[in-house]
Write an enzyme that holds these catalytic residues in place. Sequence first.
Site, PDB file in Angstrom:
ATOM      1  N   ASP A  30       0.838  -1.206   0.000  1.00  0.00           N
ATOM      2  CA  ASP A  30       0.000   0.000   0.000  1.00  0.00           C
ATOM      3  C   ASP A  30       0.876   1.261   0.000  1.00  0.00           C
ATOM      4  OD1 ASP A  30      -2.423   1.268  -0.185  1.00  0.00           O
ATOM      5  OD2 ASP A  30      -2.902   1.154   1.946  1.00  0.00           O
TER       6      ASP A  30
ATOM      7  N   LYS B 224       2.003   4.687  -1.018  1.00  0.00           N
ATOM      8  CA  LYS B 224       1.374   5.877  -1.605  1.00  0.00           C
ATOM      9  C   LYS B 224       1.704   7.072  -0.712  1.00  0.00           C
ATOM     10  CE  LYS B 224      -3.000   4.829   0.699  1.00  0.00           C
ATOM     11  NZ  LYS B 224      -4.444   4.689   0.562  1.00  0.00           N
TER      12      LYS B 224
ATOM     13  N   ASN C  28       0.755   7.272   2.969  1.00  0.00           N
ATOM     14  CA  ASN C  28       1.388   6.356   3.920  1.00  0.00           C
ATOM     15  C   ASN C  28       2.887   6.623   4.081  1.00  0.00           C
ATOM     16  OD1 ASN C  28      -1.001   5.078   4.517  1.00  0.00           O
ATOM     17  ND2 ASN C  28      -0.768   3.520   2.925  1.00  0.00           N
TER      18      ASN C  28
ATOM     19  N   ASP D 268       2.024   2.648   7.848  1.00  0.00           N
ATOM     20  CA  ASP D 268       0.825   1.871   7.499  1.00  0.00           C
ATOM     21  C   ASP D 268       1.151   0.507   6.886  1.00  0.00           C
ATOM     22  OD1 ASP D 268      -1.668   0.965   7.103  1.00  0.00           O
ATOM     23  OD2 ASP D 268      -2.363   2.651   5.883  1.00  0.00           O
TER      24      ASP D 268
ATOM     25  N   THR E 264      -4.500   0.223  -3.240  1.00  0.00           N
ATOM     26  CA  THR E 264      -5.260   1.426  -3.572  1.00  0.00           C
ATOM     27  C   THR E 264      -5.260   1.550  -5.100  1.00  0.00           C
ATOM     28  OG1 THR E 264      -4.491   2.391  -1.501  1.00  0.00           O
ATOM     29  CG2 THR E 264      -5.359   3.920  -3.127  1.00  0.00           C
TER      30      THR E 264
HETATM   31  P1  ADP Z   1      -4.843   3.268   8.054  1.00  0.00           P
HETATM   32  O1  ADP Z   1      -4.220   1.913   8.056  1.00  0.00           O
HETATM   33  O2  ADP Z   1      -6.195   3.237   8.681  1.00  0.00           O
HETATM   34  O3  ADP Z   1      -4.777   3.947   6.703  1.00  0.00           O
HETATM   35  P2  ADP Z   1      -2.528   4.853   8.888  1.00  0.00           P
HETATM   36  O4  ADP Z   1      -1.497   4.108   9.659  1.00  0.00           O
HETATM   37  O5  ADP Z   1      -2.200   5.127   7.465  1.00  0.00           O
HETATM   38  O6  ADP Z   1      -3.954   4.162   9.046  1.00  0.00           O
HETATM   39  O7  ADP Z   1      -2.806   6.242   9.650  1.00  0.00           O
HETATM   40  C1  ADP Z   1      -3.802   7.131   9.175  1.00  0.00           C
HETATM   41  C2  ADP Z   1      -3.244   8.532   9.090  1.00  0.00           C
HETATM   42  O8  ADP Z   1      -2.851   8.969  10.407  1.00  0.00           O
HETATM   43  C3  ADP Z   1      -1.973   8.669   8.243  1.00  0.00           C
HETATM   44  O9  ADP Z   1      -2.276   8.777   6.883  1.00  0.00           O
HETATM   45  C4  ADP Z   1      -1.349   9.919   8.843  1.00  0.00           C
HETATM   46  O10 ADP Z   1      -1.982  11.082   8.373  1.00  0.00           O
HETATM   47  C5  ADP Z   1      -1.688   9.787  10.333  1.00  0.00           C
HETATM   48  N1  ADP Z   1      -0.587   9.118  11.088  1.00  0.00           N
HETATM   49  C6  ADP Z   1      -0.399   7.786  11.212  1.00  0.00           C
HETATM   50  N2  ADP Z   1       0.689   7.516  11.942  1.00  0.00           N
HETATM   51  C7  ADP Z   1       1.217   8.711  12.292  1.00  0.00           C
HETATM   52  C8  ADP Z   1       2.381   9.120  13.051  1.00  0.00           C
HETATM   53  N3  ADP Z   1       3.200   8.227  13.587  1.00  0.00           N
HETATM   54  N4  ADP Z   1       2.617  10.440  13.199  1.00  0.00           N
HETATM   55  C9  ADP Z   1       1.790  11.351  12.649  1.00  0.00           C
HETATM   56  N5  ADP Z   1       0.689  11.043  11.925  1.00  0.00           N
HETATM   57  C10 ADP Z   1       0.394   9.746  11.746  1.00  0.00           C
HETATM   58 MG    MG Z   2      -3.047   4.671   5.575  1.00  0.00          MG
END
Ligand code: ADP
Ligand code: MG
Length: 389
Positions: free
Chosen positions: A153, A155, A158, A171, A190
């Site tokens: 994934d 992109k 992430n 992610d 995606t």
């Molecule tokens: P999902 O698997 O539901 O897509 P993500 O791990 O991508 O979840 O997290 C969703 C969003 O949260 C990310 O796209 C980012 O904007 C924010 N995010 C995630 N982890 C962090 C982090 N360690 N620090 C800051 N923002 C984060």
């Molecule tokens: Mg994500």
Amino acid sequence: MTRDILLGDELPDWAGAKEFYQKYDPKEVIGRGVSSVVHRCLCKQTGSELAVKIIEITAEKMTELQLEEVKNSTLKEIHVLTIIKGHHSIITLIDSYESATFIFLVFDLMRRGELFDYLTEKVTLNEKETRCMMRALLEAVQYLHSLNIIHRDLKPENILLDDHGHIKLSDFGFSVQLQPSEQLRELCGTPGYLAPEILKCSMDETHPGYGKEVDLWACGVILFTLLAGSPPFWHRKQMLMLRMIMEGRYQFASPEWDDRSDTVKDLISRLLVVDPIQRLSAEQALAHPFFRQYQKDVRRFSPRKTFRVLILTALACIRIHFRYLRSRPVTRDLLARDPYSLRGVRKLIDGCAFRIYGHWVKKGEQQNRAALFQNTAKIILLGLEDFDT
Ligand code: ADP
Ligand code: MG
């Protein structure tokens, strides 16, 4: 997602997750995924700022099957995050907790947010900055692949930026560790970043499956997008977009690509190769001449060039704005359904080129979406036959 979490006025599972709350103090929401909400959070003991990804695992809005899937994929995510801990371009999982209704994953805080937002703000990046980010991304991918892990994934949403603007890959919800010579068949990712073999595999039962190469295709899409400000495979009709992907049909169109080097175009064309065997590996990509260029990108001020960029940016914004308004009105319903839209109407419009890349196949949605996707894929195949004759 419960209303309470969305509004941020109540903390999830206060009673059931005491262990987590004893150690951490969650603050405001800083990000959202399809099945998670991410908060800034403080470690009570050290006062350090971290991020906590909270994943709901209640049957309230999910079927038993979906629930099981979310749980399993989150456990897999934790497993992979534990194996890869410590790489400089990969997010670090610091802690994890599971209550009856939520899973909490604690990470280092990436204050500058997503590469997606950074790109939306800057419209395009220069080759020097792109080189720096892509080198870090490919090093992360090379490391994952050396452990037989595929991310699946990749992109700009992430890829997160730390205080210094360095990228870290995050992610790992779709990532998987392969057994030697194992090939995958599952349709996930995606849409705009899906490699042709993932699409082909879901349409053809005799297809041998796909492997690590899918991550390199996604790297090609990201590299193209950083430099052009728009994705290589895009069509208003999603089916036609998927067809473009399967045929590897994209263009270095004028004027966006006029000032870009032949070296970077060459690298993109070696990543966006339909046949996964012919596609560069992460190691080969890192050895490409594009990454051997250390000379400074001297950008002398040229009034003519600056004026042209301004006009092009304005025209692109107008085009995107009208296209979006015509095809997808911003309604309350849309805002409620679409996690991207919650980040603000400005981004909705600015980022609409990316919106087609929104999660289609995501945790807990995989069953329904995969079926929908498979049907779509079959229609494309039929369409392709029509087209060819
Ligand atoms: P999902 O698997 O539901 O897509 P993500 O791990 O991508 O979840 O997290 C969703 C969003 O949260 C990310 O796209 C980012 O904007 C924010 N995010 C995630 N982890 C962090 C982090 N360690 N620090 C800051 N923002 C984060
Ligand atoms: Mg994500």
